[in-house]
Design a protein around this motif. Structure first.
Motif, short mmCIF file in Angstrom:
data_model
loop_
_atom_site.label_atom_id
_atom_site.label_comp_id
_atom_site.label_asym_id
_atom_site.label_seq_id
_atom_site.Cartn_x
_atom_site.Cartn_y
_atom_site.Cartn_z
N LEU A 14 0.81 -1.22 0.00
CA LEU A 14 0.00 0.00 0.00
C LEU A 14 0.86 1.29 0.00
CD1 LEU A 14 -1.55 -2.21 2.20
CD2 LEU A 14 -3.38 -0.68 1.60
N HIS A 26 -6.05 -2.16 -0.82
CA HIS A 26 -7.27 -2.77 -0.31
C HIS A 26 -8.15 -3.26 -1.46
CE1 HIS A 26 -6.63 -1.92 3.83
NE2 HIS A 26 -6.59 -0.61 3.68
N ALA A 27 -9.00 -4.24 -1.19
CA ALA A 27 -10.01 -4.64 -2.17
C ALA A 27 -10.78 -3.39 -2.61
CB ALA A 27 -10.95 -5.66 -1.53
N TYR A 70 -13.82 -2.65 -3.18
CA TYR A 70 -15.04 -2.28 -2.44
C TYR A 70 -14.72 -1.81 -1.01
CZ TYR A 70 -14.34 -6.91 -0.43
OH TYR A 70 -13.78 -8.00 0.20
N HIS A 71 -13.50 -2.08 -0.55
CA HIS A 71 -13.12 -1.73 0.81
C HIS A 71 -12.50 -0.33 0.89
CE1 HIS A 71 -12.40 -3.01 4.95
NE2 HIS A 71 -11.13 -2.64 4.89
N TYR A 114 -14.12 2.82 2.67
CA TYR A 114 -14.27 2.92 4.12
C TYR A 114 -13.06 3.55 4.79
CZ TYR A 114 -18.09 -0.16 2.93
OH TYR A 114 -19.21 -0.69 2.34
N ASP A 115 -12.03 3.85 3.99
CA ASP A 115 -10.86 4.55 4.51
C ASP A 115 -10.28 3.86 5.74
OD1 ASP A 115 -8.94 6.55 4.39
OD2 ASP A 115 -10.02 7.84 5.79
N ALA A 116 -10.03 2.56 5.59
CA ALA A 116 -9.40 1.77 6.66
C ALA A 116 -8.02 2.35 6.97
CB ALA A 116 -9.29 0.31 6.23
N PRO A 117 -7.46 2.00 8.13
CA PRO A 117 -6.23 2.68 8.58
C PRO A 117 -5.09 2.71 7.55
CG PRO A 117 -7.12 1.39 10.38
CD PRO A 117 -7.99 1.08 9.18
N LEU A 118 -4.92 1.66 6.77
CA LEU A 118 -3.80 1.66 5.81
C LEU A 118 -4.15 2.31 4.48
CD1 LEU A 118 -1.87 -1.66 6.47
CD2 LEU A 118 -0.84 0.56 6.04
N ASN A 119 -5.37 2.82 4.36
CA ASN A 119 -5.77 3.46 3.10
C ASN A 119 -5.03 4.78 2.90
OD1 ASN A 119 -7.68 3.35 0.84
ND2 ASN A 119 -8.50 5.25 1.70
N SER A 120 -4.63 5.04 1.66
CA SER A 120 -4.10 6.37 1.34
C SER A 120 -4.21 6.59 -0.16
CB SER A 120 -2.66 6.55 1.83
OG SER A 120 -1.79 5.66 1.18
N ASP A 121 -3.84 7.77 -0.59
CA ASP A 121 -3.97 8.14 -2.00
C ASP A 121 -2.72 7.66 -2.75
OD1 ASP A 121 -4.20 9.33 -4.46
OD2 ASP A 121 -4.56 11.35 -3.68
#
Lengths: 514, 514
Positions: free
Chosen positions: A72, A100-101, A103-104, A107-114
């Motif tokens: 990520l 992330h998948a 569809y996931h 939800y902006d899960a903790p490891l999500n970023s741009d």
């Protein structure tokens, strides 16, 4: 097969067969698919900056991309500095950035970023393979994009569901583009300009510094032209039997002094030289005032063909000068310095060795005696982001298992990506790492004066000094699983380096220098 | 005074007094200005990921920003992963990113890159101070922006000429915003919804997990409500005398099982909980089906005031439950595990200690016995980018020199930012680093099964295993200048940890666990 299988099949079908990886949960499908694809060699790196630097070293030697596997946005972020260096080396690399998948993501899960924004500054190409059916085609596009010309990083974002979903689109074919030769008129224009100039210089960069191009450039030298290269070159052969052009000086005022009176600069596979940094009241552009410039080949064009055509147009001899084999007879003695270490290196470096140079202020001392050493290749720090040396060595070692690899690192530089030592040990690479330990960011002591900042006081000194506590490099290397030795005299170093060159496998040498 | 002086004067005038730095040539004016500004404490970090993680740890403890000093795009890139964690912790940080002189940018020198784009994904605010006269005002704006609420990184790009040019604009005042209390109607609506619900849960995050807020949340528990916190919390007190809410489970299906039948979730300083990762066929959103949700306070609002108002509206008791002091009587014996290490930690952890937790699969074993240990603070891994533990400890140690700092790290995690050990030694921080060495990315062995990827074969295993070669952590720590000990039994660990807590200064413990 799932999307991860399609990705690996596309990679190996297109000769992408090495993967420098630090995976996480979102990359588990890729990791599992490796077991079903034995043609891909996975190399674990304990930090992503090692993985990206290794991919750079691999690409410079293999002349085809390796892939990285990164976790990520943060995993990609850790790889940014060495991807910056790779961008300046024009090295083909395909980054696989797990995400992330699809569809996931919302939800902006903790490891999500741009990730696309993060990847853009150092990528020629950024896309996300959002469906398993897209993976093969986009992977082929990424490989194609990475070749340029000139090459660079392509960043393929792989969401977890695109990796785990089934697909029947197993593979796709990448294009390997060729560099076009410059037009005949362009070559004639350069020849004409050179004939008219009083004091011309031909400046080589990138592909024009590779072996085949240097042989053509040597013909220009034999014709009486002054030939130089960029200061930092991605890959250049050096030593006996090889033409050795001059080199642009690092400091701008020295470069301009060296070029005084030059009235024409011809660029071959490179662009107008500029100062590495700006300093108050000093020049940015390193062409003398009033100097004309003309392009023989851009970075995207075929510099070998361009140089050969120019040599023909000028009626240059069929062959040019090459370096003699002239190893230093005497072993160095006394205090250990970069210079005395350089003598030992020049004496014992085997033919075909690959030097990965991240040695900053110690580099010059080694380069001079190696000009007439056994022929070898040098990979330089192209982007100025220190911490490239040992990672480049990991990649070069994987790409060229029959070559001796020598990483030359400053101590400050080596600390950035010290985890590379572990991958050298794990992969049992035939690699010797030399760290020049002057316990200082020596270059910054020099730069501080040049920027008009005065002499460092207590606070400033604290930011330039690495000696409190002293880094114990032998312990550090042993901690990573490497045999290691500390050298305080030239005799120590001569013995250690000769021994390292005579054996096969990993070795670490701490060279304590002033 | 020059722009660099104005920057430092603005910083110290606004209580920004710690600088975690890894400078290069373009930052030399800032470095020189440090000698003229003794109120700023410079801390050298040998890798930028250490600097940004330290700024995160500092901000979480000091509740005001530190600044980082980073060298152009690659230096910022190296700091991205821990800035990602800081973003998820809402920690105020001001990044100073040195850049080429404004007039030099156009020449695209080797270290040039698109810094604003690189900085955007992890920054609340990004601006370049292109003139010395802009520096003070923009620095004050950056400080203001970093406070939020909620807080985050502000990234101030400082071109070399803006630093070296003269200015008379010495300083400017930042605003320190306060969090607004929620409206009375909003509190009443939550109280009404809670009264109507059959099985409600109050979920706390961020500021609602700090000491003052927990004391108010405890009143809700005393009133009979179930109170929980987010899984990973930036900073939370724990141990004797402190209210201990439940915690959201890490794995989604476990979280939903735990919440079965819950018909109302009240969010206090947090948002709807989601799974850390997606897995095939498993849920993303962790609220039970049909569960209503309502917000008491957003992350920007005052959760202490909100919780107090809610407790009043519900007629809750003035005080709630707190944990007893109940240290394990018996020293642990036998094989060393995270659990037995946890017993030793709970026995000897001094009051006021700060635990920086990056211990991944070993963390649970420590958390349980520490619930009734002497009161301490825990800083968790908020963004999932491993490698935060030791850097957080550097920053916490600088922010709280009278507290014992304990970093708990997985071995894979510790390798990411191993250079933090050197800064702990150099600054002589009262910090003990424990590395749980299971010679594996243990979490990935678990995750691999959960993603439906099957059991790892030879290639996959190679990417999950850290044991070949085994990392010799004692050598590694000694290499960085730390005293170090290796513990293979619970008795060893008890002795080492007790000793570390009884002395002041740096210590390193390798805990060999299965």
């Amino acid at each position: 097969m799932n999307g991860a299988d399609a990705l690996l099949e596309t990679f190996v079908d297109n000769d992408v067969t090495a993967c420098f990886a630090n995976p996480g949960t979102s990359e588990m499908q890729f990791v599992a698919a490796l077991d079903r694809q034995p043609k891909m060699r996975p190399v674990l790196c304990l930090f992503e900056g090692v993985a990206t630097g290794a991919a750079d070293g691999y690409g410079r030697i293999a002349e085809r991309p390796a892939c990285t596997l990164l976790h990520l946005g943060p995993g990609y972020g850790n790889g940014v500095a060495n991807l910056h260096n790779a961008r300046r080396a024009f090295t083909p690399i395909v980054n696989v950035i797990g995400d992330h998948a699809t569809y996931h993501r919302q939800y902006d899960a903790p490891l999500n970023s741009d990730i696309p924004t993060l990847a853009r500054p150092n990528s020629l190409w950024v896309k996300s393979a959002d469906r398993a059916d897209d993976v093969a085609a986009l992977a082929a596009d990424a490989i194609s994009a990475s070749y340029g010309p000139p090459g660079g990083s392509a960043s393929l974002i792989l969401p977890a569901d695109a990796a785990w979903n089934e697909t029947t689109r197993r593979t796709a074919k990448a294009r390997v583009p060729t560099r076009p030769a410059p037009a005949g008129e362009a070559v004639d224009a350069v020849a004409k300009a050179l004939r008219a100039a009083a004091k011309p210089v031909v400046l080589l960069g990138g592909q024009a510094c590779r072996a085949e191009a240097l042989a053509q450039a040597a013909r220009l030298a034999a014709h009486g032209l002054r030939v130089m290269t960029d200061t930092f070159v991605a890959r250049q052969p050096r030593g006996a039997g090889i033409y050795s052009p001059g080199r642009m000086q690092y400091f701008g005022e020295a470069a301009l002094a060296d070029l005084e009176g030059v009235d024409l600069m011809v660029f071959v596979g490179t662009v107008t030289p500029v100062a590495f940094f700006a300093y108050p009241g000093r020049p940015s552009v390193l062409t003398p005032e009033g100097c004309e410039t003309i392009v023989l080949t851009t970075r995207a064009e075929d510099s070998v063909a361009g140089l050969a055509a120019l040599a023909e147009a000028l009626g240059a001899p069929a062959q040019g000068p090459v370096q003699p084999l002239k190893r230093p007879d005497a072993a160095p003695a006394g205090g250990l310095t970069a210079q005395s270490a350089g003598v030992a290196i020049a004496r014992h470096l085997p033919e075909g060795a690959i030097i990965c140079d991240d040695s900053v202020t110690s580099g010059g001392g080694v380069a001079v005696p190696c000009m007439t050493a056994a022929p070898h290749e040098v990979l330089a720090l192209t982007g100025g982001a220190i911490g490239a040396g040992a990672p480049l060595a990991v990649g070069a070692g994987v790409a060229a298992p029959d070559s001796k690899i020598v990483a030359l690192c400053g101590d400050g530089a080596a600390m950035y990506t010290v985890q590379a030592l572990w991958s050298i040990a794990r992969e049992n690479l035939d690699c010797t790492v030399v760290v020049f330990a002057n316990s200082s960011y020596r270059i910054l002591n020099i730069e501080m004066g040049r920027t008009g900042s005065g002499n460092p006081g207590p606070s400033a000194s604290k930011l330039l000094d690495l000696g409190d506590p002293r880094i114990d490099w032998v312990s550090m290397a042993k901690g990573h699983g490497l045999p290691a030795v500390r050298c305080e005299t030239a005799e120590d170093f001569e013995k250690a380096f000769a021994g390292a060159m005579a054996q096969k496998g990993p070795m670490f040498i701490e060279a304590v220098v002033p």
